[in-house]
Write an enzyme that holds these catalytic residues in place. Sequence first.
Site, mmCIF file in Angstrom:
data_model
loop_
_atom_site.group_PDB
_atom_site.id
_atom_site.type_symbol
_atom_site.label_atom_id
_atom_site.label_comp_id
_atom_site.label_asym_id
_atom_site.label_seq_id
_atom_site.Cartn_x
_atom_site.Cartn_y
_atom_site.Cartn_z
ATOM 1 C CG LEU A 125 3.617 -13.760 5.174
ATOM 2 C CD1 LEU A 125 4.941 -14.437 5.531
ATOM 3 C CD2 LEU A 125 2.761 -14.737 4.362
ATOM 4 C CB THR A 126 1.550 -8.545 4.882
ATOM 5 O OG1 THR A 126 0.778 -9.597 4.324
ATOM 6 C CG2 THR A 126 1.632 -7.392 3.891
ATOM 7 C CD GLU A 127 8.705 -8.015 6.587
ATOM 8 O OE1 GLU A 127 9.517 -7.488 5.800
ATOM 9 O OE2 GLU A 127 9.015 -8.835 7.458
ATOM 10 C CG ASN A 129 9.602 -2.850 0.586
ATOM 11 O OD1 ASN A 129 8.909 -2.135 -0.149
ATOM 12 N ND2 ASN A 129 10.464 -2.367 1.441
ATOM 13 N NE ARG A 268 -38.176 2.574 -4.967
ATOM 14 C CZ ARG A 268 -38.231 3.842 -4.570
ATOM 15 N NH1 ARG A 268 -38.692 4.147 -3.363
ATOM 16 N NH2 ARG A 268 -37.818 4.813 -5.368
ATOM 17 C CB ILE A 337 -31.340 -4.092 -6.708
ATOM 18 C CG1 ILE A 337 -31.041 -4.950 -7.952
ATOM 19 C CG2 ILE A 337 -32.760 -4.360 -6.202
ATOM 20 C CD1 ILE A 337 -31.074 -6.437 -7.716
ATOM 21 C CD GLU A 363 -5.719 -16.094 3.977
ATOM 22 O OE1 GLU A 363 -5.795 -15.078 4.693
ATOM 23 O OE2 GLU A 363 -5.149 -17.144 4.315
#
Lengths: 379, 256
Positions: A125-127, A129, A268, A337, A363
């Site tokens: 789908l993505t282009e 622009n 740890r 952590i 998405e």
Amino acid sequence: MPDQLTEEQIMMRDMVRKFAQNEIAPRAAEIDRTHRFPRENLEKMAALGLMGVPIPEEWGGAGCDFLSYIITVEEISRACASTGVILAVHTSLGCFSTLYFGTEEQKKRYLTKLATGEYLGAFALTEANAGSDPANLSTTARLEGGCYIVNGSKIFITSGGEADVYVTFVRTAPGRGYQGITCLLVDRDTPGFTIGKKEEKMGLHGSATTELIFDNARVPEENRLGVENEGFKVAMALLDGGRIGIGAQGLGIARAALDAALDYAKQRVQFGRPIAEHQAVQFMLADMATRVDAARLLVYRAARRRDMGLSYTKEASMAKLYATDTAMQVTTDAVQILGGYGYCQEYPVERYMRDAKITQIYEGTNQIQRLVIAKQLLK
Amino acid sequence: MKIVVCLKQTFDTEAKITINPDGKINDQGVSLIMNPYDEFAVEEALRLQEKNGGEVTVVSVGGAKAQDALRQALAMGADKAVLVTAELAAMDEYSTATILAKAIAGLEYDLIIGGFRAVDDGSAQVAGRVAEILGLPVVNVVTKLEVADGKALATREIEGGSEVVEVPLPAVITAQKGLNEPRYPSMKGIMKAKKKPMEKKDPAGLGLDAAAVAARVCALEYFLPAPRAAGKIIPGEPAEATAALVRALREEARII
């Protein structure tokens, strides 16, 4: 209880978890390091029926509900987020588009192969622009002698070059925005269709993300999915389900980071005792675990509403937004952590953090999700 | 070829074992799995069936939770299951084997396979006892199995090597690690498992009264291994420290 699963869902989750931890997790670091497409993971998943979990048996799927599929994405992503996104795109977008909009003939030709894992599906789908605003897409197609002649290019396509069939959106009516888009099933070996540049990404190194180039590509008219100029309906129908899938991916990544942080904090030793006995670390772990559980409840709720035939647009966006923000937060905290070790590739948490970032972007960016939620609230 | 597999639901091998104030092992909230050695047995039965045709029946004696292990075997591909629910105050290997043998006696079988031991109590007695009650030969700790012409050729581990044993069928075989690599149940297998027959029985229904299955052995006490003591660091210059270490090894540990 809202997180109560059925006997089958529990069996399935336990199977996928054991499979993912034994067969997929041990390779994830190597796949990340070498940017290698995890083909062998997909083959093993296909053998277990994981490439078509929510697709009816008559089309080669396992015939499970949507929630079972979502749990599968969660567990696979917990082991390897790259494999998780390949599965999510293949199922949420590749399989479902064909199931919902395919003709009998198209289902026989494509869906049976997709759902069994013989074919891998991609979604284009993505282009350059047209990202969050697909109405602007400019890859064109015109019907000529029984074929759509496609010209233009797509970017950021998951499984580009690896997938066998590409659910591709093209403009068939210029200047008509959403009303001029048509959806085509494009075979990998279509004349005039080539794979362009492969992106070097921050994370998800196992998943191939490429450009697709259409240079007078000839796609047979019978490969049109749904009605001409009504292709946007295909995209819209898949959107919400796809979002729950990516929410599940985020959830899986967050879970992996929490587990790693817990293990490390118990081992740890600083100031004469495990860091898990220091309240500063305990508070972080408590917040991480709470967020992960909340994310799971939202993701499962959206999947259940879908299974029950209820509306789930708002719930899908909430699940995607919260679970992927959680993935980013929890992976960042896990790195904190683990301290200096967390920043090193010897430990997996820096990979989780790199993999998590994209889940807030693709998405539908999390900004778009907030728009969707607000629109649903205010309508 | 008809194959019966005996299996058991056990604690997950990663489960943390604790003892209740009443001295019994705490099983609340512990995740359960199919005994891993029984998983080898199920896998072997399925492979033999794939090769020779026939039917695989899985049998378990236990509480309602044993049903999950049976379901998993059905999801892997077994054809049917028999669950004998025995709600006895105390059970030992004698009780379990007596019930199992009785349940199996009512089935048709050419071969009976089980894990050589369960990972929880680890007595490694039940399959052997079942063979004894049914009057069958038994081969234990098998790592390779071939079946042909009414005979089983089994390779078993012995001290320093292997032994190949031939027995006429029907026989009892117990599985050791290395026999095979168990499959994961497939999604379709899981979906089908619930539709496969699961016969439920109890000892009375099998014609066994309370006295016939009462435990012969009584566990007097359960206790956890002592936690590992912290290591000891001997300070000082290398020469002095070495002398102190040797003294400690001779006088405290008494190993030199």
